[in-house]
Scaffold this motif. Structure first.
Motif, PDB file in Angstrom:
ATOM      1  N   GLY A   7     -34.239  47.797 -41.039  1.00  0.00           N
ATOM      2  CA  GLY A   7     -32.861  48.103 -40.682  1.00  0.00           C
ATOM      3  C   GLY A   7     -31.807  46.698 -40.554  1.00  0.00           C
ATOM      4  O   GLY A   7     -32.270  45.566 -40.062  1.00  0.00           O
TER       5      GLY A   7
ATOM      6  N   TYR B  26     -33.381  49.942 -35.816  1.00  0.00           N
ATOM      7  CA  TYR B  26     -34.376  50.668 -35.026  1.00  0.00           C
ATOM      8  C   TYR B  26     -35.878  50.889 -35.992  1.00  0.00           C
ATOM      9  O   TYR B  26     -36.671  51.370 -35.349  1.00  0.00           O
ATOM     10  CB  TYR B  26     -34.104  51.961 -34.550  1.00  0.00           C
ATOM     11  CG  TYR B  26     -33.799  53.069 -35.830  1.00  0.00           C
ATOM     12  CD1 TYR B  26     -34.665  53.854 -36.240  1.00  0.00           C
ATOM     13  CD2 TYR B  26     -32.558  53.457 -35.973  1.00  0.00           C
ATOM     14  CE1 TYR B  26     -34.529  54.586 -37.491  1.00  0.00           C
ATOM     15  CE2 TYR B  26     -32.137  54.468 -36.969  1.00  0.00           C
ATOM     16  CZ  TYR B  26     -33.125  54.911 -37.657  1.00  0.00           C
ATOM     17  OH  TYR B  26     -32.904  56.122 -38.659  1.00  0.00           O
ATOM     18  N   LEU B  27     -35.643  50.277 -36.917  1.00  0.00           N
ATOM     19  CA  LEU B  27     -36.991  50.201 -37.822  1.00  0.00           C
ATOM     20  C   LEU B  27     -36.923  48.765 -38.693  1.00  0.00           C
ATOM     21  O   LEU B  27     -35.812  48.070 -38.409  1.00  0.00           O
ATOM     22  CB  LEU B  27     -37.147  51.152 -39.029  1.00  0.00           C
ATOM     23  CG  LEU B  27     -37.415  52.512 -38.656  1.00  0.00           C
ATOM     24  CD1 LEU B  27     -37.442  53.547 -39.855  1.00  0.00           C
ATOM     25  CD2 LEU B  27     -38.846  52.373 -38.023  1.00  0.00           C
TER      26      LEU B  27
ATOM     27  N   GLN C 237     -29.763  51.397 -47.498  1.00  0.00           N
ATOM     28  CA  GLN C 237     -31.039  51.759 -46.962  1.00  0.00           C
ATOM     29  C   GLN C 237     -31.234  51.047 -45.619  1.00  0.00           C
ATOM     30  O   GLN C 237     -31.719  51.799 -44.544  1.00  0.00           O
ATOM     31  CB  GLN C 237     -32.277  51.100 -47.745  1.00  0.00           C
ATOM     32  CG  GLN C 237     -33.752  51.336 -47.077  1.00  0.00           C
ATOM     33  CD  GLN C 237     -34.369  52.779 -47.159  1.00  0.00           C
ATOM     34  OE1 GLN C 237     -33.624  53.636 -47.966  1.00  0.00           O
ATOM     35  NE2 GLN C 237     -35.448  52.991 -46.683  1.00  0.00           N
TER      36      GLN C 237
ATOM     37  N   GLN D 101     -37.702  58.086 -35.295  1.00  0.00           N
ATOM     38  CA  GLN D 101     -37.908  56.739 -35.153  1.00  0.00           C
ATOM     39  C   GLN D 101     -36.738  56.102 -34.345  1.00  0.00           C
ATOM     40  O   GLN D 101     -37.162  55.091 -33.471  1.00  0.00           O
ATOM     41  CB  GLN D 101     -37.973  56.194 -36.555  1.00  0.00           C
ATOM     42  CG  GLN D 101     -39.271  56.432 -37.391  1.00  0.00           C
ATOM     43  CD  GLN D 101     -40.495  55.718 -36.976  1.00  0.00           C
ATOM     44  OE1 GLN D 101     -40.736  55.217 -35.879  1.00  0.00           O
ATOM     45  NE2 GLN D 101     -41.274  55.874 -37.891  1.00  0.00           N
ATOM     46  N   GLY D 102     -35.373  56.580 -34.383  1.00  0.00           N
ATOM     47  CA  GLY D 102     -34.426  56.123 -33.785  1.00  0.00           C
ATOM     48  C   GLY D 102     -34.701  56.551 -32.205  1.00  0.00           C
ATOM     49  O   GLY D 102     -34.395  55.662 -31.331  1.00  0.00           O
TER      50      GLY D 102
ATOM     51  N   TYR E 238     -29.538  57.596 -40.283  1.00  0.00           N
ATOM     52  CA  TYR E 238     -30.488  58.086 -41.281  1.00  0.00           C
ATOM     53  C   TYR E 238     -30.320  58.333 -42.532  1.00  0.00           C
ATOM     54  O   TYR E 238     -29.074  58.215 -42.953  1.00  0.00           O
ATOM     55  CB  TYR E 238     -30.990  59.541 -40.701  1.00  0.00           C
ATOM     56  CG  TYR E 238     -29.683  60.701 -40.902  1.00  0.00           C
ATOM     57  CD1 TYR E 238     -29.692  61.308 -41.880  1.00  0.00           C
ATOM     58  CD2 TYR E 238     -28.882  60.815 -39.427  1.00  0.00           C
ATOM     59  CE1 TYR E 238     -28.652  62.558 -41.789  1.00  0.00           C
ATOM     60  CE2 TYR E 238     -27.988  61.791 -39.612  1.00  0.00           C
ATOM     61  CZ  TYR E 238     -27.674  62.572 -41.003  1.00  0.00           C
ATOM     62  OH  TYR E 238     -26.639  63.361 -40.798  1.00  0.00           O
ATOM     63  N   ARG E 239     -31.252  58.225 -43.224  1.00  0.00           N
ATOM     64  CA  ARG E 239     -31.302  58.378 -44.793  1.00  0.00           C
ATOM     65  C   ARG E 239     -30.840  59.694 -45.365  1.00  0.00           C
ATOM     66  O   ARG E 239     -30.866  60.561 -44.613  1.00  0.00           O
ATOM     67  CB  ARG E 239     -32.647  57.975 -45.543  1.00  0.00           C
ATOM     68  CG  ARG E 239     -33.239  56.663 -45.362  1.00  0.00           C
ATOM     69  CD  ARG E 239     -34.600  56.626 -45.828  1.00  0.00           C
ATOM     70  NE  ARG E 239     -35.494  57.464 -44.894  1.00  0.00           N
ATOM     71  CZ  ARG E 239     -36.876  57.693 -45.098  1.00  0.00           C
ATOM     72  NH1 ARG E 239     -37.113  57.341 -46.327  1.00  0.00           N
ATOM     73  NH2 ARG E 239     -37.526  58.339 -44.210  1.00  0.00           N
TER      74      ARG E 239
ATOM     75  N   ASP F 104     -36.498  59.985 -39.529  1.00  0.00           N
ATOM     76  CA  ASP F 104     -35.717  58.714 -39.176  1.00  0.00           C
ATOM     77  C   ASP F 104     -35.156  59.027 -37.624  1.00  0.00           C
ATOM     78  O   ASP F 104     -34.954  58.103 -36.890  1.00  0.00           O
ATOM     79  CB  ASP F 104     -34.393  58.792 -40.071  1.00  0.00           C
ATOM     80  CG  ASP F 104     -34.872  58.035 -41.549  1.00  0.00           C
ATOM     81  OD1 ASP F 104     -36.227  57.549 -41.622  1.00  0.00           O
ATOM     82  OD2 ASP F 104     -34.064  58.191 -42.398  1.00  0.00           O
TER      83      ASP F 104
ATOM     84  N   HIS G 181     -31.256  52.676 -41.273  1.00  0.00           N
ATOM     85  CA  HIS G 181     -32.076  52.791 -40.056  1.00  0.00           C
ATOM     86  C   HIS G 181     -31.519  51.657 -39.040  1.00  0.00           C
ATOM     87  O   HIS G 181     -32.286  50.760 -38.372  1.00  0.00           O
ATOM     88  CB  HIS G 181     -33.594  51.906 -40.752  1.00  0.00           C
ATOM     89  CG  HIS G 181     -34.302  53.011 -41.548  1.00  0.00           C
ATOM     90  ND1 HIS G 181     -35.106  52.733 -42.401  1.00  0.00           N
ATOM     91  CD2 HIS G 181     -34.157  54.289 -41.659  1.00  0.00           C
ATOM     92  CE1 HIS G 181     -35.451  53.914 -43.076  1.00  0.00           C
ATOM     93  NE2 HIS G 181     -35.097  54.780 -42.503  1.00  0.00           N
TER      94      HIS G 181
END
Length: 355
Positions: free
Chosen positions: A70, A66-67, A76, A153-154, A136-137, A150, A80
């Motif tokens: 990802g 989603y980023l 990491q 953003q998702g 998410y982180r 995060d 994402h």
């Protein structure tokens, strides 16, 4: 138990990072983080995963970025990504009729990938939902505001790709368990309030746009709803003591930005931002009181709220987030059916009229 963990650590990495996301973290904080993750659930989840399985008739699209960073091969990158679960028959039929549940996994803000909730998500999809399970982180690599960024953003990705799935864009529900419920409740507040979005530093010209999503409801399992009890705790221990051990800064930027009353379950319930809500807990859940108090505050403020507080039979246990971690239990199946009843009761039927 430690021998089992050491022997099968690569298997554990399938559902949570162990230490691979901690490069550059202070050595003392790193040690606390790793030990916390081991104590938090390695042993329990390792045992449970033996009986996890995806039900027949459910399609799984795993590790969807989603980023841009990802991917499914690094900690990491995994953070994402999201998973998509949906009934195969719905994909064949086409259309856009299924309600959507966006699920945010728990883990005390420090533990777990979205994969930890896969068995729950696929069983939920089998009830007739399109399920997006967000990663998410984790702490200590990021604070609460970073985790919420995060999630937003998702949600942006979900909004932009709903047309790719048999999903109803007007029937989106937000779900979360434990710490994931905390992230979910604040994500809802940001989606519904430009003031809350601005307080967190989202929307506008920021790097974290706020999608045009109006959640029709929320579904929370064993949630942690009162952040104020953590950020202003003055005792020697707290409900999440390792966050203090990791530097004590996890909620600092939240306190600096968000109005004080919005750090409490009472304030969130009174804000007018919470949609109809379904809560699940059990009498042997260490966060049972959080769900009970939140339900009371929601009802006092006129929010439609249902709560299921189950009592296990003598000699048995349900415990924390049992519908998520123990989907094979009859009590968990009952909860899945209640979620379907609750969600479908809040959305109108679909009619197609010809003239």
């Amino acid at each position: 138990m430690s021998g089992m963990i050491d022997k099968d650590i690569n298997r554990i990495r399938q559902w949570t990072p162990v230490d691979e996301d901690l490069d550059g973290i202070d050595a003392n904080v790193r040690e606390v983080a790793v030990q916390t993750r081991k104590n938090f659930g390695f042993g329990v989840d390792y045992t449970r995963c033996e009986v996890w399985s995806d039900p027949e008739g459910v399609d799984v699209y795993a590790d969807v970025p989603y980023l841009p960073d990802g991917n499914g091969s690094t900690a990491q990158g995994k953070a994402h990504c999201l998973d998509v679960y949906l009934p195969h028959d719905a994909r064949l039929r086409g259309g856009c009729s299924l309600p959507v549940i966006v699920d945010i996994h728990g883990g005390g803000f420090v533990y777990g990938y979205k994969d930890l909730n896969r068995n729950f998500g696929t069983n939920l999809a089998a009830q007739g939902f399109v399920v997006f399970s967000l990663g998410y982180r984790l702490a200590p690599t990021v604070d609460f505001v970073g985790q919420l960024a995060d999630v937003l953003q998702g949600l942006n990705w979900v909004k932009n790709h709903l047309a790719d799935y048999p999903a109803d864009p007007d029937a989106i529900f937000i779900a979360g368990d434990s710490a994931g419920a905390t992230l979910a409740e604040y994500a809802i507040s940001v989606l519904k309030s430009s003031e809350m979005a601005n307080a967190f530093g989202f929307g506008g010209g920021t790097d974290v746009p706020v999608p045009d999503i109006d959640p029709k409801g929320a579904v929370f399992f064993s949630g942690l709803f009162d952040v104020d009890g953590l950020v202003h705790y003055e005792g020697d221990t707290s409900i999440l003591p390792y966050l203090d051990a990791m530097g004590g800064t996890f909620f600092d930027s939240t306190v600096e930005r968000v109005p004080a009353d919005m750090l409490t379950a009472r304030g969130l319930a009174a804000s007018g931002l919470m949609p109809p809500t379904l809560l699940t807990t059990s009498s042997d859940d260490f966060l049972e009181h959080e769900s009970l108090f939140f339900a009371g505050h929601l009802r006092r403020n006129g929010v439609v709220c249902e709560i299921y507080d189950l009592v296990p039979e003598k000699g048995l246990t349900l415990g924390h987030i049992f519908p998520v971690g123990q989907t094979w239990l009859p009590e968990s199946l009952s909860v899945l059916q209640e979620i379907k009843r609750f969600v479908y009761g809040l959305i109108p039927p679909h009619f197609h009229t010809t003239t």
